[in-house]
Design a protein around this motif. Structure first.
Motif, PDB file in Angstrom:
ATOM      1  N   GLU A  71      12.750 -57.826 -31.465  1.00  0.00           N
ATOM      2  CA  GLU A  71      13.229 -57.892 -33.422  1.00  0.00           C
ATOM      3  C   GLU A  71      12.007 -57.739 -33.741  1.00  0.00           C
ATOM      4  OE1 GLU A  71      12.975 -61.041 -32.696  1.00  0.00           O
ATOM      5  OE2 GLU A  71      12.039 -61.754 -33.433  1.00  0.00           O
ATOM      6  N   VAL A  72      11.887 -56.925 -34.978  1.00  0.00           N
ATOM      7  CA  VAL A  72      10.350 -57.216 -36.003  1.00  0.00           C
ATOM      8  C   VAL A  72      11.264 -57.654 -37.733  1.00  0.00           C
ATOM      9  CG1 VAL A  72       8.959 -55.313 -37.405  1.00  0.00           C
ATOM     10  CG2 VAL A  72       9.052 -54.889 -35.104  1.00  0.00           C
ATOM     11  N   HIS A  73      10.495 -58.532 -37.777  1.00  0.00           N
ATOM     12  CA  HIS A  73      10.686 -59.112 -38.773  1.00  0.00           C
ATOM     13  C   HIS A  73      10.004 -58.253 -40.170  1.00  0.00           C
ATOM     14  CE1 HIS A  73      12.684 -63.046 -40.633  1.00  0.00           C
ATOM     15  NE2 HIS A  73      12.003 -62.718 -41.674  1.00  0.00           N
ATOM     16  N   TRP A 107      15.734 -54.167 -33.055  1.00  0.00           N
ATOM     17  CA  TRP A 107      16.539 -55.344 -34.135  1.00  0.00           C
ATOM     18  C   TRP A 107      14.559 -54.872 -35.382  1.00  0.00           C
ATOM     19  CZ3 TRP A 107      21.608 -55.390 -34.987  1.00  0.00           C
ATOM     20  CH2 TRP A 107      22.127 -55.977 -33.492  1.00  0.00           C
ATOM     21  N   VAL A 108      14.977 -55.120 -36.969  1.00  0.00           N
ATOM     22  CA  VAL A 108      14.439 -55.124 -37.915  1.00  0.00           C
ATOM     23  C   VAL A 108      15.599 -56.081 -38.626  1.00  0.00           C
ATOM     24  CG1 VAL A 108      12.572 -54.485 -39.779  1.00  0.00           C
ATOM     25  CG2 VAL A 108      13.123 -52.334 -37.819  1.00  0.00           C
ATOM     26  N   TRP A 109      14.429 -57.429 -39.032  1.00  0.00           N
ATOM     27  CA  TRP A 109      15.781 -58.482 -39.807  1.00  0.00           C
ATOM     28  C   TRP A 109      14.018 -58.123 -41.168  1.00  0.00           C
ATOM     29  CZ3 TRP A 109      19.606 -60.911 -38.270  1.00  0.00           C
ATOM     30  CH2 TRP A 109      20.731 -60.394 -36.640  1.00  0.00           C
ATOM     31  N   LEU A 110      14.895 -59.256 -42.054  1.00  0.00           N
ATOM     32  CA  LEU A 110      14.494 -59.251 -42.957  1.00  0.00           C
ATOM     33  C   LEU A 110      15.523 -60.191 -44.030  1.00  0.00           C
ATOM     34  CD1 LEU A 110      15.701 -57.697 -45.740  1.00  0.00           C
ATOM     35  CD2 LEU A 110      14.428 -55.790 -44.370  1.00  0.00           C
ATOM     36  N   LEU A 153      18.826 -54.040 -39.253  1.00  0.00           N
ATOM     37  CA  LEU A 153      18.781 -52.516 -38.979  1.00  0.00           C
ATOM     38  C   LEU A 153      18.861 -52.680 -37.210  1.00  0.00           C
ATOM     39  CD1 LEU A 153      18.826 -49.661 -40.335  1.00  0.00           C
ATOM     40  CD2 LEU A 153      16.359 -50.151 -38.982  1.00  0.00           C
ATOM     41  N   ARG A 154      19.576 -51.713 -36.482  1.00  0.00           N
ATOM     42  CA  ARG A 154      19.734 -51.784 -35.653  1.00  0.00           C
ATOM     43  C   ARG A 154      18.987 -50.305 -34.618  1.00  0.00           C
ATOM     44  NH1 ARG A 154      19.218 -52.822 -30.267  1.00  0.00           N
ATOM     45  NH2 ARG A 154      21.620 -53.097 -28.894  1.00  0.00           N
ATOM     46  N   LEU A 155      17.680 -51.148 -33.991  1.00  0.00           N
ATOM     47  CA  LEU A 155      17.202 -49.136 -33.948  1.00  0.00           C
ATOM     48  C   LEU A 155      17.574 -48.524 -32.569  1.00  0.00           C
ATOM     49  CD1 LEU A 155      13.417 -51.354 -34.238  1.00  0.00           C
ATOM     50  CD2 LEU A 155      14.549 -49.721 -36.246  1.00  0.00           C
TER      51      LEU A 155
END
Ligand SMILES: CC(C)(COP(=O)(O)OP(=O)(O)OC[C@H]1O[C@@H](n2cnc3c(N)ncnc32)[C@H](O)[C@@H]1OP(=O)(O)O)[C@@H](O)C(=O)NCCC(=O)NCCS
Length: 155
Positions: A71-73, A107-110, A153-155
């Motif tokens: 994932e990317v944060h 995923w992107v998480w924030l 967000l699901r990439l």
């Protein structure tokens, strides 16, 4: 007929220490609780993805993101207030998703302040979903704290 002046060139460029003074001025304009120089320098030294969105030499906004396992944060995304509401956050979130896919992230998480309705709307408008809340995550002053909404967000 040709326009009087050519449109300024819009591009992404790496956020480097030499533009930090300008970035910190944008932070001060954009947030009640801005990042400080150390927050940015730590991110740069850690090798996080940090990009400026510029028109010519003018900074419109920037984002900082950290790559995890799959994932990317997203740690910071900011549009300078005079340029808000013109689609620049959407462009940066698209660029972040492209970069994340290139990193094989899924995923992107924030996290976002529960009171930050503008950012919440921007993320939802770009396909992010609310996954939960972290209570008392952010300081709000006077010893009070507020919740973070966790989004992905699901990439
Ligand atoms: C949140 C922020 C990044 C949005 O940037 P922006 O460039 O203004 O947003 P955009 O113009 O790309 O708009 C994207 C979406 O945001 C929402 N939005 C934009 N301006 C808005 C406004 N004035 N009021 C409410 N929602 C708004 C809309 O849903 C829009 O989607 P749409 O195009 O489908 O209408 C920007 O307001 C900002 O930098 N705020 C201060 C820093 C901050 O809070 N960062 C996020 C921390 S988690």
């Amino acid at each position: 007929m040709l326009p009087e002046s050519p449109p300024l060139e819009l591009q992404f460029e790496p956020l480097l220490a030499d533009r930090l003074d300008e970035v910190l001025r944008v932070e001060q304009r954009a947030y009640r609780h801005p990042w400080n120089r150390t927050n940015f320098l730590d991110s740069l030294h850690a090798g996080y993805q940090a990009q400026l969105l510029v028109a010519g030499t003018q900074i419109l906004g920037y984002f900082v993101a950290m790559k995890g396992v799959d994932e990317v944060h997203l740690l910071n995304i900011t549009v300078d207030p005079p340029y808000q509401g013109q689609g620049w956050a959407r462009l940066m979130l698209d660029a972040l998703a492209v970069w994340g896919r290139g990193q094989a992230a899924q995923w992107v998480w924030l996290e976002v302040r529960a009171s930050n309705t503008r950012a919440l709307r921007a993320y939802e408008s770009c396909g992010y979903r609310r996954m939960g809340e972290r209570k008392d995550y952010y300081p709000v002053g006077d010893g009070q704290r507020e919740a973070a909404v966790v989004m992905s967000l699901r990439l």
